[in-house]
Every structure is written in structure tokens, then in C-alpha cells.
Design a protein around this motif. Sequence first.
Motif, PDB file in Angstrom:
ATOM      1  N   THR A  52     -20.653  11.810  -4.919  1.00 37.07           N
ATOM      2  CA  THR A  52     -19.948  12.061  -3.651  1.00 37.07           C
ATOM      3  C   THR A  52     -20.446  13.349  -3.017  1.00 37.07           C
ATOM      4  N   TYR A  53     -20.835  13.242  -1.754  1.00 40.34           N
ATOM      5  CA  TYR A  53     -21.256  14.425  -1.011  1.00 40.34           C
ATOM      6  C   TYR A  53     -20.141  14.804  -0.026  1.00 40.34           C
ATOM      7  N   ILE A  54     -19.706  16.065  -0.079  1.00 37.10           N
ATOM      8  CA  ILE A  54     -18.666  16.561   0.818  1.00 37.10           C
ATOM      9  C   ILE A  54     -19.307  17.505   1.827  1.00 37.10           C
ATOM     10  N   GLU A  55     -19.260  17.138   3.073  1.00 35.17           N
ATOM     11  CA  GLU A  55     -19.890  17.935   4.125  1.00 35.17           C
ATOM     12  C   GLU A  55     -19.070  19.189   4.427  1.00 35.17           C
ATOM     13  N   LYS A  56     -19.771  20.260   4.775  1.00 37.54           N
ATOM     14  CA  LYS A  56     -19.078  21.501   5.140  1.00 37.54           C
ATOM     15  C   LYS A  56     -18.266  21.278   6.412  1.00 37.54           C
ATOM     16  N   ASP A  57     -17.048  21.825   6.419  1.00 36.13           N
ATOM     17  CA  ASP A  57     -16.180  21.671   7.587  1.00 36.13           C
ATOM     18  C   ASP A  57     -15.359  22.954   7.756  1.00 36.13           C
ATOM     19  N   SER A  58     -15.059  23.293   8.992  1.00 42.88           N
ATOM     20  CA  SER A  58     -14.277  24.501   9.240  1.00 42.88           C
ATOM     21  C   SER A  58     -13.591  24.411  10.590  1.00 42.88           C
ATOM     22  N   ALA A  59     -12.555  25.221  10.753  1.00 40.15           N
ATOM     23  CA  ALA A  59     -11.846  25.328  12.027  1.00 40.15           C
ATOM     24  C   ALA A  59     -11.653  26.809  12.323  1.00 40.15           C
ATOM     25  N   ILE A  60     -12.160  27.261  13.466  1.00 37.01           N
ATOM     26  CA  ILE A  60     -12.113  28.674  13.835  1.00 37.01           C
ATOM     27  C   ILE A  60     -10.946  28.923  14.790  1.00 37.01           C
ATOM     28  N   ASN A  61     -10.176  29.960  14.506  1.00 33.02           N
ATOM     29  CA  ASN A  61      -9.061  30.355  15.356  1.00 33.02           C
ATOM     30  C   ASN A  61      -9.598  31.246  16.472  1.00 33.02           C
ATOM     31  N   ASP A  62      -9.540  30.769  17.710  1.00 27.98           N
ATOM     32  CA  ASP A  62     -10.138  31.483  18.840  1.00 27.98           C
ATOM     33  C   ASP A  62      -9.437  32.810  19.106  1.00 27.98           C
ATOM     34  N   GLU A  63      -8.127  32.863  18.925  1.00 27.74           N
ATOM     35  CA  GLU A  63      -7.389  34.103  19.184  1.00 27.74           C
ATOM     36  C   GLU A  63      -7.751  35.177  18.169  1.00 27.74           C
ATOM     37  N   ILE A  64      -7.915  34.796  16.902  1.00 23.33           N
ATOM     38  CA  ILE A  64      -8.319  35.771  15.882  1.00 23.33           C
ATOM     39  C   ILE A  64      -9.747  36.247  16.156  1.00 23.33           C
ATOM     40  N   ASP A  65     -10.608  35.351  16.625  1.00 25.08           N
ATOM     41  CA  ASP A  65     -11.967  35.742  16.983  1.00 25.08           C
ATOM     42  C   ASP A  65     -11.941  36.779  18.103  1.00 25.08           C
ATOM     43  N   ARG A  66     -11.054  36.580  19.092  1.00 28.83           N
ATOM     44  CA  ARG A  66     -10.935  37.551  20.180  1.00 28.83           C
ATOM     45  C   ARG A  66     -10.457  38.907  19.647  1.00 28.83           C
ATOM     46  N   LEU A  67      -9.487  38.884  18.729  1.00 21.33           N
ATOM     47  CA  LEU A  67      -8.975  40.126  18.160  1.00 21.33           C
ATOM     48  C   LEU A  67     -10.056  40.865  17.367  1.00 21.33           C
ATOM     49  N   ARG A  68     -10.928  40.118  16.706  1.00 18.16           N
ATOM     50  CA  ARG A  68     -12.039  40.741  15.975  1.00 18.16           C
ATOM     51  C   ARG A  68     -12.971  41.475  16.946  1.00 18.16           C
ATOM     52  N   HIS A  69     -13.280  40.823  18.061  1.00 16.26           N
ATOM     53  CA  HIS A  69     -14.140  41.461  19.066  1.00 16.26           C
ATOM     54  C   HIS A  69     -13.444  42.658  19.711  1.00 16.26           C
ATOM     55  N   SER A  70     -12.133  42.545  19.906  1.00 14.90           N
ATOM     56  CA  SER A  70     -11.372  43.654  20.465  1.00 14.90           C
ATOM     57  C   SER A  70     -11.429  44.865  19.536  1.00 14.90           C
ATOM     58  N   ALA A  71     -11.337  44.623  18.227  1.00 12.41           N
ATOM     59  CA  ALA A  71     -11.408  45.704  17.248  1.00 12.41           C
ATOM     60  C   ALA A  71     -12.773  46.380  17.283  1.00 12.41           C
ATOM     61  N   THR A  72     -13.836  45.577  17.347  1.00 11.49           N
ATOM     62  CA  THR A  72     -15.189  46.138  17.371  1.00 11.49           C
ATOM     63  C   THR A  72     -15.428  46.950  18.634  1.00 11.49           C
ATOM     64  N   ALA A  73     -14.964  46.429  19.778  1.00 10.14           N
ATOM     65  CA  ALA A  73     -15.141  47.143  21.045  1.00 10.14           C
ATOM     66  C   ALA A  73     -14.382  48.467  21.040  1.00 10.14           C
ATOM     67  N   ALA A  74     -13.144  48.460  20.527  1.00  5.22           N
ATOM     68  CA  ALA A  74     -12.349  49.687  20.471  1.00  5.22           C
ATOM     69  C   ALA A  74     -13.011  50.735  19.590  1.00  5.22           C
ATOM     70  N   LEU A  75     -13.547  50.291  18.461  1.00  6.09           N
ATOM     71  CA  LEU A  75     -14.195  51.215  17.527  1.00  6.09           C
ATOM     72  C   LEU A  75     -15.451  51.826  18.136  1.00  6.09           C
ATOM     73  N   SER A  76     -16.101  51.107  19.038  1.00  8.59           N
ATOM     74  CA  SER A  76     -17.327  51.591  19.666  1.00  8.59           C
ATOM     75  C   SER A  76     -17.053  52.513  20.848  1.00  8.59           C
ATOM     76  N   GLU A  77     -15.842  52.461  21.420  1.00  9.83           N
ATOM     77  CA  GLU A  77     -15.566  53.189  22.654  1.00  9.83           C
ATOM     78  C   GLU A  77     -14.672  54.416  22.480  1.00  9.83           C
ATOM     79  N   ARG A  78     -13.931  54.514  21.370  1.00 11.64           N
ATOM     80  CA  ARG A  78     -12.982  55.611  21.225  1.00 11.64           C
ATOM     81  C   ARG A  78     -12.818  55.994  19.767  1.00 11.64           C
ATOM     82  N   ARG A  79     -12.115  57.135  19.529  1.00 13.41           N
ATOM     83  CA  ARG A  79     -11.913  57.607  18.166  1.00 13.41           C
ATOM     84  C   ARG A  79     -10.512  57.331  17.647  1.00 13.41           C
ATOM     85  N   ASN A  80      -9.520  57.278  18.556  1.00 15.31           N
ATOM     86  CA  ASN A  80      -8.148  57.056  18.086  1.00 15.31           C
ATOM     87  C   ASN A  80      -7.926  55.569  17.849  1.00 15.31           C
TER      88      ASN A  80
END
Length: 283
Positions: A114-142
Motif C-alpha cells: 500500500t502506497y500512502i500519498e503525502k497530504d496536508s492542509a495549510i491554515n491560511d490565517e496561521i500562515d498570515r500570522l507567521r508572516h506578520s511575525a517575521t515582518a515585525a521582527l525585521s522592522e522594530r525591536r519591541n
Amino acid sequence: MPEQQENQTEVFHLKAPFKPTGDQPQAIEALVQGLKAGDKGQTLLGVTGSGKTFTMANIIAQCNRPTLILEPNKTLASQICTEMRGFFPDDAVEYFVSYYDYYQPEAYIPSTDTYIEKDSAINDEIDRLRHSATAALSERRNVIIVASVSCIYSLGDPIDYRSMVISLRPGMQMERDELCRRLVKLQYERNDMNFIRNKFRVHGDIVDIHLAYNDEYAIRVEFFGDEIDRISEFDPLTGERKNIVRHVAIFPASHYIVGPEKMKEGLAKIQTEMEQQVQAFTA
């Protein structure tokens, strides 16, 4: 005077209706002194409900450094993030966890063939929060980043990420098509009909960009010939203009982006390995 005002925006602003009591003042003082002395590791002990999170908030405010808080799972990370946002409502408290709601790795079961194909579901809101964290870290210190331990795997190179940021100001010499090409390199997709996150659209001399890390507003870049005439923020749903900005930094739409030189180097290595494997199988 402007420099002093700018520095004030980089300072943590702890807001709480109470003050440290009991053993908390001594713990805060000792841990702050340890940080200033360069101690590699310190441990804060306390039973449940003793105010460890509030103690840590005071330490963060006194040391005034960008802070990473690692939690064992998403649930605890969300809890701590909520508490820290209550203590630092005027600062950037960001949530950075794995964006998979569901992940099934590729697998093979020999006994049943039996071969089981890779499958996943990405949460778009969490992806946005990840990008928000990276942008904040690049633009400010607090900045306080609350993350789960599993979030660190397979991330791209932060040097590649920062080097590909597009910085735009009114008066810059740049062609409209050049901006579009650079957005595509950052893995933004052009879509003139469905204007959602990670997309941009073009109407005449106007380029609208729906940022990867922000759902509250989008960026409108207006050109006059080969020059950026005006940059504004607007509501992506209603189109209502919010304000005019003097500068905007557009971060990549993916954390796994690489520069052209590294891409070329990687392709050359793949080509070399392919030729070696072909020779091995042919022999």
C-alpha cells in the motif's frame, strides 16, 4: 527631537493594573542582573498561579530586547500569546507556529503493498500570522514572538528573506512592469479578479498589492511615467483609502524563498547529481 521620538517607539510598554509582589521583585532583579551579566541560562521556578508570566513580562520590559518564547505546543503558545498581548497592547506580540492543520507524510506499507500519498492542509490565517511575525521582527525591536517548538523546522535562510524585500518610496525611479516582475520573484501572484492575500493586480498606472502579512489593509502604488507618484493604504474589501504613506517595505510571500545566485548554485548541484545517478544506473 525626532530621533528621541523614534527611539520611544522601540521601547516595550508594560501595562498592568498591579505591581510585582511577594518574591516577584527579587526574582525579576536577579534574572535581569543575570541577563546583563551574560548568563547563558537561568531558571524561574514557581507553582501554577504564582505569576511567572507577569514576572517574565517585567523582565522583558526592563531588558528591552526582542524576545522569543518557545512553547511545547500550539495551545500553550496561544495562551501565552494572549496573556502577553494583554501586558503589551502597544507593542508587537506575534504568534509563530506550524501552519499545518493536517499533515500526512508519504508512506509505504510493504506487507499490503500500500502506497500512502503525502497530504496536508495549510491554515491560511496561521500562515498570515507567521508572516506578520517575521515582518515585525525585521522592522522594530519591541517585538515578542511566541512560537511552538516545531515551527523552526525547514525554514528558509533569513538573509535571503531580508535581502529580497522591496522598499518603495514616492519619487523613486521604477517602471510599473519592473515592480510587477519583482513581486513575482517574491512569489506574489497577479490576479486582477480575485484580490486576496499574496496577490497583486494592475489597472493602468496603478498596482495594488495584498500583503502576505496583513489583512487589514492593502497597498496601492500609483505611477507617473517611470516614477512612483504616491503610495497609500486602502481597505481591500471596500476600496476605501485609509492614509498616504511615505515608505513601504514589501516582504516575500513565502519563508522558503531563495535568491537567484543560490537558486543557480542549487540547480547546478542537482544537475551534477543527476548525471552521476544516470551513470550509476546505466552501468
